[in-house]
Design an enzyme around this catalytic site. Structure first.
Site, PDB file in Angstrom:
ATOM      1  N   TYR A 133      32.502  38.848  65.034  1.00 35.57           N
ATOM      2  CA  TYR A 133      31.867  39.898  64.233  1.00 35.57           C
ATOM      3  C   TYR A 133      32.366  41.255  64.685  1.00 35.57           C
ATOM      4  CZ  TYR A 133      28.611  38.673  60.637  1.00 35.57           C
ATOM      5  OH  TYR A 133      28.081  38.297  59.441  1.00 35.57           O
TER       6      TYR A 133
ATOM      7  N   GLU B 110      31.455  44.521  62.908  1.00 30.18           N
ATOM      8  CA  GLU B 110      30.904  45.561  62.017  1.00 30.18           C
ATOM      9  C   GLU B 110      31.260  46.943  62.550  1.00 30.18           C
ATOM     10  OE1 GLU B 110      26.725  44.966  61.467  1.00 30.18           O
ATOM     11  OE2 GLU B 110      27.039  43.429  59.946  1.00 30.18           O
TER      12      GLU B 110
ATOM     13  N   ASP C  56      44.599  51.036  40.491  1.00 30.47           N
ATOM     14  CA  ASP C  56      44.372  49.666  40.948  1.00 30.47           C
ATOM     15  C   ASP C  56      45.684  48.896  40.805  1.00 30.47           C
ATOM     16  OD1 ASP C  56      43.701  47.037  41.320  1.00 30.47           O
ATOM     17  OD2 ASP C  56      41.968  47.047  39.971  1.00 30.47           O
TER      18      ASP C  56
ATOM     19  N   THR D  43      44.604  44.297  45.858  1.00 32.31           N
ATOM     20  CA  THR D  43      44.388  43.034  46.550  1.00 32.31           C
ATOM     21  C   THR D  43      45.561  42.865  47.509  1.00 32.31           C
ATOM     22  OG1 THR D  43      45.678  41.751  44.977  1.00 32.31           O
ATOM     23  CG2 THR D  43      43.332  41.941  44.516  1.00 32.31           C
TER      24      THR D  43
ATOM     25  N   LYS E 147      48.371  38.956  45.883  1.00 34.18           N
ATOM     26  CA  LYS E 147      49.128  38.691  44.651  1.00 34.18           C
ATOM     27  C   LYS E 147      50.617  38.904  44.956  1.00 34.18           C
ATOM     28  CE  LYS E 147      44.987  39.450  41.930  1.00 34.18           C
ATOM     29  NZ  LYS E 147      44.293  40.213  40.883  1.00 34.18           N
TER      30      LYS E 147
ATOM     31  N   ARG F  72      44.038  36.255  51.084  1.00 31.26           N
ATOM     32  CA  ARG F  72      43.140  36.732  50.036  1.00 31.26           C
ATOM     33  C   ARG F  72      42.270  37.859  50.575  1.00 31.26           C
ATOM     34  NH1 ARG F  72      41.556  34.238  44.973  1.00 31.26           N
ATOM     35  NH2 ARG F  72      43.637  33.431  45.304  1.00 31.26           N
TER      36      ARG F  72
HETATM   37  C1  PLP Z   1      42.945  40.499  40.696  1.00 24.99           C
HETATM   38  C2  PLP Z   1      42.487  41.852  40.356  1.00 24.99           C
HETATM   39  C3  PLP Z   1      41.346  42.415  40.937  1.00 24.99           C
HETATM   40  C4  PLP Z   1      40.321  41.625  41.714  1.00 24.99           C
HETATM   41  O1  PLP Z   1      40.708  40.965  42.792  1.00 24.99           O
HETATM   42  P1  PLP Z   1      39.787  39.805  43.439  1.00 24.99           P
HETATM   43  O2  PLP Z   1      40.404  39.707  44.794  1.00 24.99           O
HETATM   44  O3  PLP Z   1      39.934  38.626  42.583  1.00 24.99           O
HETATM   45  O4  PLP Z   1      38.390  40.314  43.498  1.00 24.99           O
HETATM   46  C5  PLP Z   1      41.066  43.749  40.688  1.00 24.99           C
HETATM   47  N1  PLP Z   1      41.848  44.480  39.891  1.00 24.99           N
HETATM   48  C6  PLP Z   1      42.937  43.970  39.289  1.00 24.99           C
HETATM   49  C7  PLP Z   1      43.769  44.854  38.407  1.00 24.99           C
HETATM   50  C8  PLP Z   1      43.286  42.637  39.483  1.00 24.99           C
HETATM   51  O5  PLP Z   1      44.342  42.136  38.849  1.00 24.99           O
END
Ligand code: PLP
Length: 424
Positions: A52, A54, A198, A224, A227, A233
């Site tokens: 942990y 925090e 994003d 993220t 990807k 993850r």
């Molecule tokens: C995949 C994605 C997310 C969310 O990611 P998670 O890890 O699945 O919560 C947010 N914004 C965009 C543009 C995404 O493609």
């Protein structure tokens, strides 16, 4: 000798084996998926899961942080260097939580946010109606031009002037073209909004210098890590120094408790991997493969939204083929080609049975596939589409896919170690 997992939980052990076989014996075209390296897998299944932590390095609530502080500092420093950002927060559990934290850092509940409509390629957390983000905030959605499939900045500017959002979100989950973050930055400035970019999907292309970085234009960049960036993850926030304190407070204690230290450790590894010429070559190949796949699909008479792709993904509009997206996705899955059905801009079909199919090349590129394999995959997709109700042909394509997969092994797995490996 059996491994610990084999001994204690043969059922789960067997299921993991089956999933390994599925992942290596199928072609993964879901653009948000990838294969992590053995090093990332090792870090994310390490003893750091037991700790942990925090708080932040130097300001924790529990003792025993001699090592965690060093790891988190490394992850932050590597992320800052890679994205050329003033500040990095590497604790968000996922991209969704990262987005929530970005909003919470900058605005109050009830304020207006403006993001891309889900049915036009935006993410749920960009203020879509079923998401908490549209209940805590007033949400306005911009759309793409349904004729061109592209962002229409005049329309976006007009909408921003009309609704005066406090936050504009630039970024998408199903948009095949380059996003002009600089233009979004200008619009945000004109209406006095914060800009959040994003880059969940394109982060790997951004760090490789293939897609323009939003870091100079956005107040906060959200991503993220799993990807195109090819880490474990997780999520991450990058921001200008002036927002650093608010962003950190929004993540912890605003939204989360203890960070997932094993994930954070693996993020540090992934950031080091992404800072190499090999990663740049991978990211360049991802885009070349997407172009090769798209060009071949166009030759076969498939319609692609915007007519092609600049990045790692494409959207097939199946209306001219008269096959619903779900039906084709399911037939392709039986042929060991894994995709996801998706809405296309202006889709007349309902969202649970939309007219499109979304494809991407990060995972096949990680396996070492290049343009000729991408073209071969287009041919497989064409054959399944033309023979959508002929199960024997679909089965035959599946056998050919398996053969192709056997020539391009996935990175070695760690979770089921070899007999002479770690046994726990
Ligand atoms: C995949 C994605 C997310 C969310 O990611 P998670 O890890 O699945 O919560 C947010 N914004 C965009 C543009 C995404 O493609």
């Amino acid at each position: 000798m059996k491994t610990a997992l084999e001994q204690y939980d043969p059922q789960i052990y067997e299921l993991i084996r089956q999933e390994e076989a599925r992942q290596s014996g199928s072609i993964r075209l879901i653009p948000s998926e990838n294969y992590v390296s053995r090093a990332v897998m090792m870090a994310s299944s390490s003893c750091l899961t037991n700790k942990y932590a925090e708080g932040y390095p130097g300001k924790r609530y529990y003792e025993g942080q001699q090592v965690t502080d060093l790891i988190e500092k490394l992850a932050q420093d590597r992320a800052k260097k890679l994205f050329k950002a003033d500040h990095a927060n590497v604790q968000p559990y996922s991209g969704s939580v990262a987005n929530l934290a970005a909003y919470a850092a900058l605005i109050q509940p009830g304020d207006t946010i403006m993001g891309m409509s889900l049915s036009h390629g935006g993410h749920l957390t960009h203020g879509w109606k079923v998401s908490l983000t549209s209940k805590y905030y007033k949400s306005v959605s911009y759309e793409v031009n349904t004729e061109t499939g592209r962002l229409d900045f005049d329309a976006i500017r007009d909408l921003a002037k009309k609704h005066r959002p406090k936050i504009i979100i630039s970024g998408a989950t199903a948009y095949p073209r380059t996003i002009d973050f600089d233009v979004f930055g200008e619009i945000a400035q004109e209406v006095g909004a914060f800009l959040i970019s994003d880059i969940a999907h394109i982060a790997g292309l951004v760090v490789a210098g293939i897609h323009k970085s939003p870091v100079p234009y956005a107040d906060v960049v959200s991503t993220t890590t799993h990807k195109t960036l090819r880490g474990p993850r997780g999520g991450m926030l990058l921001c200008k120094a002036e927002h650093a304190e608010k962003v950190d407070k929004a993540v912890f204690p605003g939204l989360q408790g203890g960070p997932h230290m094993h994930t954070l450790t693996a993020i540090a590894v992934a950031m080091a991997e992404a800072d190499t010429p090999e990663f740049v070559a991978y990211a360049q190949q991802v885009v070349k493969n997407a172009k090769a796949l798209a060009d071949k699909l166009l030759e076969y008479g498939f319609n692609l939204v915007t007519g092609g792709t600049d990045n790692h993904l494409m959207l097939i509009d199946l209306r001219n083929k008269d096959i619903p997206g779900k039906k084709l996705a399911k037939a392709l899955d039986r042929a060991r080609i894994v995709t996801n059905y998706n809405t296309v801009p202006g889709d007349p079909a309902p969202p649970f049975n939309p007219s499109g199919l979304r494809l991407g090349t990060p995972a096949i590129t990680t396996r070492g596939m290049r343009e000729s394999e991408a073209e071969q995959i287009a041919t497989f997709i064409h054959r399944v589409t033309e023979n959508i109700d002929k199960e024997s042909i679909i089965e035959q394509v599946g056998k050919e896919v398996l053969l192709l997969c056997s020539q391009f092994p996935v990175p070695e797995h760690f979770i089921i170690p070899q007999r002479n490996g770690y046994r726990g």
